[in-house]
Design a protein around this motif. Structure first.
Motif, PDB file in Angstrom:
ATOM      1  N   ALA A 119      58.932  52.988  57.213  1.00 22.81           N
ATOM      2  CA  ALA A 119      59.040  53.139  58.661  1.00 22.81           C
ATOM      3  C   ALA A 119      60.484  53.006  59.131  1.00 22.81           C
ATOM      4  CB  ALA A 119      58.161  52.097  59.349  1.00 22.81           C
ATOM      5  N   TRP A 128      59.092  59.334  64.355  1.00 19.81           N
ATOM      6  CA  TRP A 128      58.227  58.262  64.874  1.00 19.81           C
ATOM      7  C   TRP A 128      56.791  58.563  64.457  1.00 19.81           C
ATOM      8  CZ3 TRP A 128      59.805  53.877  67.320  1.00 19.81           C
ATOM      9  CH2 TRP A 128      58.824  53.092  67.969  1.00 19.81           C
ATOM     10  N   ARG A 130      53.399  56.869  63.637  1.00 21.88           N
ATOM     11  CA  ARG A 130      52.547  55.685  63.634  1.00 21.88           C
ATOM     12  C   ARG A 130      51.420  55.799  62.616  1.00 21.88           C
ATOM     13  NH1 ARG A 130      49.985  54.232  68.784  1.00 21.88           N
ATOM     14  NH2 ARG A 130      49.867  52.132  67.892  1.00 21.88           N
ATOM     15  N   GLU A 131      50.726  56.904  62.598  1.00 18.59           N
ATOM     16  CA  GLU A 131      49.577  57.048  61.703  1.00 18.59           C
ATOM     17  C   GLU A 131      49.993  56.996  60.238  1.00 18.59           C
ATOM     18  OE1 GLU A 131      45.954  57.070  60.215  1.00 18.59           O
ATOM     19  OE2 GLU A 131      46.448  56.826  62.343  1.00 18.59           O
ATOM     20  N   ASN A 133      52.223  55.358  58.962  1.00 18.59           N
ATOM     21  CA  ASN A 133      52.663  54.009  58.589  1.00 18.59           C
ATOM     22  C   ASN A 133      51.609  52.956  58.894  1.00 18.59           C
ATOM     23  OD1 ASN A 133      55.511  54.250  57.543  1.00 18.59           O
ATOM     24  ND2 ASN A 133      55.699  55.394  59.464  1.00 18.59           N
ATOM     25  N   ARG A 134      50.359  53.394  58.951  1.00 22.72           N
ATOM     26  CA  ARG A 134      49.265  52.436  59.129  1.00 22.72           C
ATOM     27  C   ARG A 134      49.269  51.452  57.958  1.00 22.72           C
ATOM     28  NH1 ARG A 134      44.094  52.759  61.825  1.00 22.72           N
ATOM     29  NH2 ARG A 134      44.504  54.963  62.362  1.00 22.72           N
TER      30      ARG A 134
END
Length: 313
Positions: A119, A128, A130-131, A133-134
């Motif tokens: 991340a 960017w 998010r998903e 880097n869950r």
């Protein structure tokens, strides 16, 4: 007055600490192996970190040597058998960096589970995601600790509060279970572990201990945390286990060969494959290397040297 030779960089406190217990100190972190061989016969004490192997060639010339201090935990660079044959006492300082190592082990394990390394790089590149880097939660997992000495115990203590089950195996101990880890057999760890954390020294028994056959004994696919010694598992085994899915990820503070400009062709081949795996996080053998541990190691060594002086020398 007896004299101690120090051949590696140490925290500056080492000199006054040794002087306070009656030792004259020659601090020579720049010294080369050839010079050590020429001069070692003069000294009653020797403090080392990792500059050179203290092998039989050096030991045979150390006519007056009474003790050797290892500024750290591992003794794999010392010829322990040759030292014991000469009745040269060995002191090391695992108590000095156990807290540093335990905190670092927690840090890289959480970093791996939460993809911190990925991340950070992505955001710096303007991505960017998010998903992508869950993360994975530590709570509810079972951690198997192999080796329950100072380092393993300190790591188990730091795991309190994360809601994990901690199983510890140590071949050379009995009745070592405590408030932080349950004493377990390897069979129990093979059956239950989600995370395997190594805290064993490098010996002939543990050299490349984690091979294909060893990893296949685990019922689950597991995460590997290695803050012990790189030669506990080869690059080849790491790559094969990651590619097969047996290893779901690895947090590595140590490598099979830490002289990364001096890999063999085979090591280079598998390292090049290893670094392509996003589910691996690396740090450069700094697990026990903090500003605080740098000084604590000195304090631990000198306390043990004082004890040698009082009881045996």
């Amino acid at each position: 007055m007896k004299t101690c030779l120090i051949i590696d960089l140490m925290h500056e406190s080492i000199i006054p600490l040794l002087q306070q217990i009656g030792w004259q100190v020659e601090y020579r972190p720049e010294i080369k192996r050839e010079e050590i061989l020429k001069s070692i016969h003069q000294y009653q004490g020797l403090i080392v970190r990792s500059k050179t192997n203290i092998d039989k060639k050096i030991i045979d010339r150390a006519a007056k040597l009474e003790w050797i201090g290892r500024a750290g935990a591992g003794l794999d660079q010392l010829d322990v058998e040759a030292l014991e044959a000469r009745n040269i006492r060995i002191v090391n300082a695992p108590e000095g960096n156990r807290d540093a190592l335990a905190e670092h082990a927690i840090a890289i394990l959480l970093g791996l589970f939460n993809k911190v390394h990925l991340a950070d790089c992505q955001i710096r590149q303007g991505n960017w995601d998010r998903e992508g880097n869950r993360g994975v939660e530590l709570i509810g997992k079972t951690v198997g600790i192999i080796g329950y000495g100072f380092m393993g115990q300190a790591f188990a203590r730091r795991l309190q509060g994360f809601g994990v089950e901690v199983l510890a195996y140590d071949k050379y101990k009995t009745h070592y279970g405590d408030a932080f880890a349950q004493e377990a057999s390897m069979e129990e760890i093979y059956q239950k572990a989600d995370i395997l954390s190594l805290h064993v020294p490098l010996t002939e028994e543990t050299r490349f201990m984690l091979d294909h056959a060893y990893l296949q004994k685990f019922r689950k696919n597991i995460y590997l945390l290695n803050t012990a010694r790189g030669k506990n598992i080869s690059f080849k085994t790491l790559v094969e286990a990651l590619e097969s899915g047996k290893l779901k990820g690895a947090a590595l503070d140590v490598l099979e060969n830490e002289k990364i400009k001096q890999f063999t062709p085979e090591q280079q081949h598998y390292f090049d494959l290893l670094i392509q795996h996003d589910n691996v996080i690396f740090t450069p053998h700094v697990g026990g290397w903090t500003y605080e541990s740098y000084e604590k190691i000195n304090q631990t060594l000198v306390a043990k040297i004082r004890s040698l002086n009082a009881n045996t020398l």
